[in-house]
Design a protein around this motif. Structure first.
Motif, PDB file in Angstrom:
ATOM      1  N   GLN A 163      44.054  53.115  35.137  1.00  0.00           N
ATOM      2  CA  GLN A 163      45.343  52.978  35.808  1.00  0.00           C
ATOM      3  C   GLN A 163      46.276  52.120  34.977  1.00  0.00           C
ATOM      4  O   GLN A 163      45.935  51.008  34.566  1.00  0.00           O
ATOM      5  CB  GLN A 163      45.179  52.355  37.198  1.00  0.00           C
ATOM      6  N   THR A 164      47.461  52.642  34.683  1.00  0.00           N
ATOM      7  CA  THR A 164      48.492  51.882  33.990  1.00  0.00           C
ATOM      8  C   THR A 164      49.484  51.366  35.023  1.00  0.00           C
ATOM      9  O   THR A 164      49.982  52.133  35.850  1.00  0.00           O
ATOM     10  CB  THR A 164      49.221  52.751  32.958  1.00  0.00           C
ATOM     11  N   VAL A 165      49.759  50.079  34.978  1.00  0.00           N
ATOM     12  CA  VAL A 165      50.658  49.440  35.937  1.00  0.00           C
ATOM     13  C   VAL A 165      51.979  49.150  35.249  1.00  0.00           C
ATOM     14  O   VAL A 165      52.012  48.524  34.181  1.00  0.00           O
ATOM     15  CB  VAL A 165      50.045  48.132  36.475  1.00  0.00           C
ATOM     16  N   SER A 166      53.051  49.612  35.836  1.00  0.00           N
ATOM     17  CA  SER A 166      54.373  49.492  35.240  1.00  0.00           C
ATOM     18  C   SER A 166      54.974  48.116  35.536  1.00  0.00           C
ATOM     19  O   SER A 166      55.254  47.780  36.680  1.00  0.00           O
ATOM     20  CB  SER A 166      55.294  50.588  35.789  1.00  0.00           C
ATOM     21  N   LEU A 167      55.132  47.304  34.483  1.00  0.00           N
ATOM     22  CA  LEU A 167      55.758  45.988  34.616  1.00  0.00           C
ATOM     23  C   LEU A 167      56.939  45.904  33.655  1.00  0.00           C
ATOM     24  O   LEU A 167      57.043  46.668  32.708  1.00  0.00           O
ATOM     25  CB  LEU A 167      54.752  44.877  34.290  1.00  0.00           C
ATOM     26  N   GLY A 168      57.823  44.954  33.904  1.00  0.00           N
ATOM     27  CA  GLY A 168      58.982  44.786  33.044  1.00  0.00           C
ATOM     28  C   GLY A 168      58.763  43.683  32.029  1.00  0.00           C
ATOM     29  O   GLY A 168      57.659  43.181  31.830  1.00  0.00           O
ATOM     30  N   SER A 169      59.855  43.306  31.358  1.00  0.00           N
ATOM     31  CA  SER A 169      59.871  42.181  30.420  1.00  0.00           C
ATOM     32  C   SER A 169      58.882  42.340  29.280  1.00  0.00           C
ATOM     33  O   SER A 169      58.271  41.365  28.823  1.00  0.00           O
ATOM     34  CB  SER A 169      59.607  40.867  31.161  1.00  0.00           C
ATOM     35  N   ILE A 208      55.925  43.629  29.158  1.00  0.00           N
ATOM     36  CA  ILE A 208      54.510  43.455  29.487  1.00  0.00           C
ATOM     37  C   ILE A 208      53.998  44.690  30.213  1.00  0.00           C
ATOM     38  O   ILE A 208      54.643  45.201  31.125  1.00  0.00           O
ATOM     39  CB  ILE A 208      54.286  42.206  30.372  1.00  0.00           C
ATOM     40  N   SER A 209      52.834  45.184  29.790  1.00  0.00           N
ATOM     41  CA  SER A 209      52.174  46.281  30.496  1.00  0.00           C
ATOM     42  C   SER A 209      50.741  45.882  30.807  1.00  0.00           C
ATOM     43  O   SER A 209      50.166  45.014  30.137  1.00  0.00           O
ATOM     44  CB  SER A 209      52.203  47.570  29.667  1.00  0.00           C
ATOM     45  N   TYR A 210      50.169  46.513  31.820  1.00  0.00           N
ATOM     46  CA  TYR A 210      48.815  46.176  32.261  1.00  0.00           C
ATOM     47  C   TYR A 210      48.057  47.467  32.548  1.00  0.00           C
ATOM     48  O   TYR A 210      48.576  48.376  33.206  1.00  0.00           O
ATOM     49  CB  TYR A 210      48.873  45.317  33.528  1.00  0.00           C
ATOM     50  N   THR A 211      46.815  47.554  32.038  1.00  0.00           N
ATOM     51  CA  THR A 211      45.997  48.746  32.240  1.00  0.00           C
ATOM     52  C   THR A 211      44.578  48.349  32.629  1.00  0.00           C
ATOM     53  O   THR A 211      44.005  47.425  32.045  1.00  0.00           O
ATOM     54  CB  THR A 211      45.949  49.621  30.970  1.00  0.00           C
ATOM     55  N   GLU A 212      44.020  49.059  33.606  1.00  0.00           N
ATOM     56  CA  GLU A 212      42.642  48.852  34.048  1.00  0.00           C
ATOM     57  C   GLU A 212      41.786  50.034  33.612  1.00  0.00           C
ATOM     58  O   GLU A 212      42.183  51.195  33.767  1.00  0.00           O
ATOM     59  CB  GLU A 212      42.582  48.743  35.579  1.00  0.00           C
ATOM     60  N   TYR A 213      40.616  49.743  33.070  1.00  0.00           N
ATOM     61  CA  TYR A 213      39.669  50.775  32.656  1.00  0.00           C
ATOM     62  C   TYR A 213      38.351  50.532  33.398  1.00  0.00           C
ATOM     63  O   TYR A 213      37.720  49.491  33.211  1.00  0.00           O
ATOM     64  CB  TYR A 213      39.393  50.703  31.153  1.00  0.00           C
ATOM     65  N   ASP A 214      37.945  51.485  34.230  1.00  0.00           N
ATOM     66  CA  ASP A 214      36.661  51.401  34.929  1.00  0.00           C
ATOM     67  C   ASP A 214      35.928  52.702  34.634  1.00  0.00           C
ATOM     68  O   ASP A 214      36.186  53.727  35.258  1.00  0.00           O
ATOM     69  CB  ASP A 214      36.895  51.222  36.434  1.00  0.00           C
ATOM     70  N   MET A 215      34.997  52.675  33.653  1.00  0.00           N
ATOM     71  CA  MET A 215      34.479  53.905  33.082  1.00  0.00           C
ATOM     72  C   MET A 215      32.959  53.893  32.962  1.00  0.00           C
ATOM     73  O   MET A 215      32.365  52.893  32.560  1.00  0.00           O
ATOM     74  CB  MET A 215      35.096  54.144  31.699  1.00  0.00           C
TER      75      MET A 215
END
Length: 330
Positions: free
Chosen positions: A40-46, A48-55
């Protein structure tokens, strides 16, 4: 953020599955002969981006992280499993509870995940793009991050084991709110996590890479088990001696672990969890104060009233009356 979305499309082409959208985020889920998982990629500003990997992968799997033309930093935290990262000729292994921080520009980092095992990662990307900085707080955070982690030689930094960072990142996955509230909560946790990374890096340098808490990874995981057990059942009559025996730790290491993870002693942590449960029972149950006191593991109502007032700035009785008055007027 477009680069992160493009990467998700790459995963989709290689692993299969389907991509969906939620609250501006993109989610890839797959369940096939390659394995099962969720990214899941989480859309943030400034910047900065955040991604979760559960595999769960059936075979080894490689993917690249791109460093933009603008200076960038990747914070890759391993919550579970392990992975190997490569930048140029430098290849190193990262284990659970560790972060590798890699930075630079116009470069590529390769991440190799092991097959036949679970890989659980969180990746924060920070790009130093002046047009993306919207306030002085973000500017100060950017300045500290790049001053701390981006060396002239571009060497990566691998942190010692840190359970507090895992606790913060798991809070993101537990968020149930939607819309603006959800985004603000995620941004707050991500920024706090980055601040923890700065502090942890400075501690590592002061201790020359040794674990400042003197706890091994296995011991930290046992502390995590003890913390979660208390959270699930705070009313149980725990003692430091019993917890030490249960989780195979000396009383000194148990206390040290709670200070590292929760910032307090075992006794204070238990007391606080009981107060949290008391507040929940006042809000949701029909029990009176005396019944609540004994149900959460206390034997003295006066002592309970004292610590409740210290935490919530009112007596339990006043709190209860306020809750009931609000219910009647609703």
């Amino acid at each position: 953020m477009q680069i992160v979305h493009n990467q998700l499309s790459y995963f989709n082409n290689v692993l299969g599955g389907s991509i969906s959208s939620f609250q501006g985020d993109r989610i890839l889920q797959y369940d096939n002969d390659k394995g099962t998982g969720r990214i899941q990629t989480v859309s943030l500003g400034s910047g900065i981006s955040y991604t979760e990997y559960d595999m769960n992968l059936n075979q080894d799997f490689n993917f690249d992280l791109k460093l933009d033309e603008n200076r960038s930093l990747y914070f890759v935290y391993c919550l579970e499993g392990n992975f190997r990262f490569t930048k140029g000729n430098d290849s190193q292994k990262v284990e659970a509870l560790q972060t590798v921080v890699v930075g630079g520009s116009n470069d590529t980092i390769n991440i190799k995940l092991r097959g036949a095992s679970k890989s659980n990662l969180s990746i924060i990307k920070v790009t130093q793009d002046g047009s993306a900085i919207d306030n002085n707080n973000h500017q100060e955070l950017y300045d500290q991050l790049f001053a701390t982690f981006l060396n002239e030689d571009g060497e990566p930094h691998i942190g010692t084991f840190n359970l507090k960072i895992k606790e913060q990142l798991l809070q993101i996955r537990a968020i149930t709110q939607v819309g603006l509230v959800r985004k603000l909560l995620i941004e707050g946790i991500v920024n706090f996590t980055l601040a923890l990374e700065i502090l942890h890096c400075k501690q590592d340098m002061e201790n020359d890479g040794q674990v400042s808490s003197m706890l091994t990874k296995k011991e930290l995981l046992r502390i995590e088990e003890a913390v979660n057990a208390i959270k699930r059942k705070p009313e149980y009559p725990y003692t430091v001696t019993d917890l030490s025996k249960e989780y195979g730790l000396s009383p000194t290491k148990l206390q040290e672990g709670f200070k590292v993870m929760e910032g307090t002693t075992v006794t204070n942590f238990i007391r606080n969890e009981r107060l949290i449960l008391a507040e929940e029972l006042i809000q949701t149950s029909d029990m009176n104060i005396s019944e609540i006191v004994y149900s959460i593991g206390f034997t003295s109502r006066s002592y309970f009233s004292k610590i409740f007032r210290n935490k919530f700035n009112c007596t339990p009785k006043a709190y209860l009356m306020n809750i009931r008055n609000v219910s009647l007027s609703a």
